[in-house]
Design an enzyme around this catalytic site. Structure first.
Site, PDB file in Angstrom:
ATOM      1  N   GLU A   1     -21.886  17.475   3.400  1.00  0.00           N
ATOM      2  CA  GLU A   1     -21.180  16.964   2.218  1.00  0.00           C
ATOM      3  C   GLU A   1     -21.453  15.497   1.941  1.00  0.00           C
ATOM      4  O   GLU A   1     -21.387  15.049   0.801  1.00  0.00           O
ATOM      5  CB  GLU A   1     -19.666  17.138   2.401  1.00  0.00           C
ATOM      6  CG  GLU A   1     -19.222  18.548   2.719  1.00  0.00           C
ATOM      7  CD  GLU A   1     -17.736  18.606   3.052  1.00  0.00           C
ATOM      8  OE1 GLU A   1     -16.999  17.729   2.581  1.00  0.00           O
ATOM      9  OE2 GLU A   1     -17.317  19.533   3.778  1.00  0.00           O
TER      10      GLU A   1
ATOM     11  N   ASP B   1     -11.150  29.663   4.709  1.00  0.00           N
ATOM     12  CA  ASP B   1     -11.709  28.884   5.817  1.00  0.00           C
ATOM     13  C   ASP B   1     -10.675  27.877   6.280  1.00  0.00           C
ATOM     14  O   ASP B   1      -9.887  27.357   5.486  1.00  0.00           O
ATOM     15  CB  ASP B   1     -13.032  28.211   5.427  1.00  0.00           C
ATOM     16  CG  ASP B   1     -12.898  27.250   4.266  1.00  0.00           C
ATOM     17  OD1 ASP B   1     -12.754  26.034   4.509  1.00  0.00           O
ATOM     18  OD2 ASP B   1     -12.955  27.717   3.116  1.00  0.00           O
TER      19      ASP B   1
END
Length: 281
Positions: free
Chosen positions: A177, A87
């Site tokens: 996150e 990614d």
């Protein structure tokens, strides 16, 4: 004589007290050193538990580079018959996609996930280029970096107006996150669910959720069990992904030809055709 005995007892007691203090201090010092070593060894995991992701950096010592290369090779060897991907975002700069083929010269890159948006108004600087150049070469996906203290519906609209999914692309991905600063965890979960529902309604496919393992276990696993998860865990002791994870991001420090700096690497515990079954129909 009595005074001498008392003085001797006091001297003995003082020595015992000093010895006890020395032992206690030594034990505490040893515990501190051990905790420091453990904290350093698992610093990435600690950062994730606190809601932070370490920034990509090229500042690795030769020894650190060697350790990470060994870990990457061990995990990818374990999953060599499975599906491997990376990614990327603007932090990797401009990528030479004609060179992005293998990790460590041996492990084929089958899928690529690119950051598209962040918050209510941010579009990744390299999204257009990465999205276009990864089409047809890999299974591709796009993720939105969720900012807990911004309006969830505006964030969903930012993703929707930026990303056009095609048949064969991975479902939309929500990256969470951080812990909120201006709201409760319950309010955060309401916002996450609003983003997920709005995006699912638009694309007609259920999104994937990305997070660190501790964040997942503490806040997401039970209440969002109807979703599939892409989990980050960089700790060296973990050798395999859990069975309830769709994807496992096991390092952020890989090197891939065609990409400057370091890259996240992910594994899917299945063959490429099985990952394609998860994609947009």
């Amino acid at each position: 004589m009595a005074k001498k005995r008392i003085a001797a007892k006091r001297s003995k007691k003082n020595k015992e007290t000093s010895l006890t203090k020395l032992v206690v201090f030594s034990v505490l010092a040893l515990v501190f050193v051990l905790l420091s070593v453990v904290a350093y060894q698992y610093r990435d995991g600690v950062l994730y538990y606190l809601g932070y992701k370490s920034k990509h950096s090229n500042a690795l010592s030769p020894k650190e580079r060697e350790l990470h290369d060994i870990r990457i090779y061990e995990v990818l060897t374990t999953y060599k018959e499975k599906t491997i991907g990376i990614d990327v975002s603007q932090y990797q700069g401009e990528i030479d996609w004609s060179e992005v083929k293998k990790i460590d010269g041996s492990f084929v890159v089958d899928f690529v996930i690119v950051r598209s948006t962040a918050g209510k108004d941010k579009v990744d600087e390299q999204f257009t280029s990465n999205w276009k150049n990864s089409k047809g070469k890999y299974i591709r996906g796009a993720y939105h970096y969720y900012r807990p203290n911004e309006n969830s519906l505006l964030q969903a609209e930012n993703f929707i107006k930026t990303v056009q999914l095609s048949k064969g692309d991975l479902p939309p991905i929500l990256d969470i996150e951080k812990l909120p600063k201006t709201q409760s965890i319950d309010s955060l979960k309401v916002g996450l669910r609003r983003w997920l529902k709005k995006v699912e309604k638009h694309y007609k496919v259920k999104p994937i959720i990305y997070s660190g393992e501790s964040y997942y276990n503490d806040f997401l696993k039970d209440e969002f069990s109807e979703y599939t998860f892409w989990i980050a865990n960089y700790n060296f002791w973990r050798k395999e992904m859990d069975s309830d994870w769709l994807l496992w991001q096991f390092t952020e420090k890989a090197q891939v030809t065609g990409i400057k700096g370091m890259v996240d690497v992910n594994v899917f515990d299945g063959i490429k055709l099985e990952l394609m079954d998860e994609c947009v129909k």
